[in-house]
Design a protein around this motif. Structure first.
Motif, PDB file in Angstrom:
ATOM      1  N   VAL A   6     -15.986  67.387 -28.990  1.00 48.16           N
ATOM      2  CA  VAL A   6     -15.164  66.685 -27.654  1.00 48.16           C
ATOM      3  C   VAL A   6     -13.893  67.503 -27.331  1.00 48.16           C
ATOM      4  O   VAL A   6     -13.089  67.616 -28.121  1.00 48.16           O
ATOM      5  N   VAL A  24      -8.793  58.344 -23.331  1.00 51.38           N
ATOM      6  CA  VAL A  24     -10.006  57.151 -23.013  1.00 51.38           C
ATOM      7  C   VAL A  24     -10.974  57.961 -22.354  1.00 51.38           C
ATOM      8  O   VAL A  24     -12.211  57.681 -22.953  1.00 51.38           O
ATOM      9  N   ARG A  25     -10.906  59.160 -21.661  1.00 51.37           N
ATOM     10  CA  ARG A  25     -12.093  59.589 -20.828  1.00 51.37           C
ATOM     11  C   ARG A  25     -12.860  60.596 -21.914  1.00 51.37           C
ATOM     12  O   ARG A  25     -14.158  60.505 -22.173  1.00 51.37           O
ATOM     13  N   ASP A  28     -14.095  58.403 -24.806  1.00 50.01           N
ATOM     14  CA  ASP A  28     -14.987  57.459 -24.373  1.00 50.01           C
ATOM     15  C   ASP A  28     -14.644  56.195 -25.238  1.00 50.01           C
ATOM     16  O   ASP A  28     -15.351  55.303 -25.660  1.00 50.01           O
ATOM     17  N   PRO A  30     -13.180  52.438 -26.038  1.00 46.68           N
ATOM     18  CA  PRO A  30     -13.548  50.990 -25.224  1.00 46.68           C
ATOM     19  C   PRO A  30     -12.370  50.457 -24.491  1.00 46.68           C
ATOM     20  O   PRO A  30     -11.421  50.729 -24.326  1.00 46.68           O
ATOM     21  N   ASP A  31     -12.927  49.636 -23.463  1.00 46.40           N
ATOM     22  CA  ASP A  31     -12.040  48.685 -22.570  1.00 46.40           C
ATOM     23  C   ASP A  31     -10.898  48.384 -23.244  1.00 46.40           C
ATOM     24  O   ASP A  31      -9.817  47.879 -22.670  1.00 46.40           O
ATOM     25  N   SER A  43      -7.834  54.115 -33.232  1.00 42.63           N
ATOM     26  CA  SER A  43      -9.061  54.813 -32.651  1.00 42.63           C
ATOM     27  C   SER A  43      -9.613  55.982 -33.281  1.00 42.63           C
ATOM     28  O   SER A  43     -10.672  56.342 -33.303  1.00 42.63           O
ATOM     29  N   TRP A  50     -15.850  55.884 -31.994  1.00 38.60           N
ATOM     30  CA  TRP A  50     -16.026  57.342 -31.548  1.00 38.60           C
ATOM     31  C   TRP A  50     -17.308  57.602 -30.709  1.00 38.60           C
ATOM     32  O   TRP A  50     -18.160  56.863 -30.808  1.00 38.60           O
ATOM     33  N   PRO A  51     -17.189  58.574 -29.901  1.00 41.00           N
ATOM     34  CA  PRO A  51     -18.450  58.828 -28.897  1.00 41.00           C
ATOM     35  C   PRO A  51     -19.533  58.879 -29.487  1.00 41.00           C
ATOM     36  O   PRO A  51     -19.536  59.845 -30.483  1.00 41.00           O
TER      37      PRO A  51
END
Length: 104
Positions: A6, A24-25, A28, A30-31, A43, A50-51
């Protein structure tokens, strides 16, 4: 199987809010991500957020164009570096690489 890669592109980022938006982008997240240092540390260390399939494969975060942020907010950048280092030390499936060159 190789780890998921990433890119965390920090081009133009000069403050914490911008950094958190890019995290965040790129990751990915979470909200419910809290956009603070503790939430970022959690995170980075929690492979369940993780994405994609990075939790199974491992995650390599390539941070590029970080120099402008580091110059604009040196104390914050020290925190970010410490978070990356601590998360990678605690989580063998995580690696973080800072690119050299290419900064504005």
């Amino acid at each position: 199987m190789t780890e998921r890669v990433v890119t965390l592109d920090l081009a133009g980022v000069t403050d914490k809010a911008g950094l958190m938006d890019r995290c965040v982008r790129a990751l990915d997240l979470p909200d419910w991500f809290g956009r603070n240092w503790d939430a970022l540390a959690d995170s980075l260390s929690d492979h369940t957020v993780w994405p994609g399939d990075a939790g199974e494969r491992g995650l390599l975060i390539v941070v590029r164009d970080w120099q402008t942020y580091a110059r604009a907010r040196p104390e914050e950048w020290k925190i970010v570096q410490a978070l990356f280092t601590e998360a990678a030390d605690r989580t063998p499936a995580l690696a973080v690489a800072l690119t050299l060159g290419g900064s504005s």
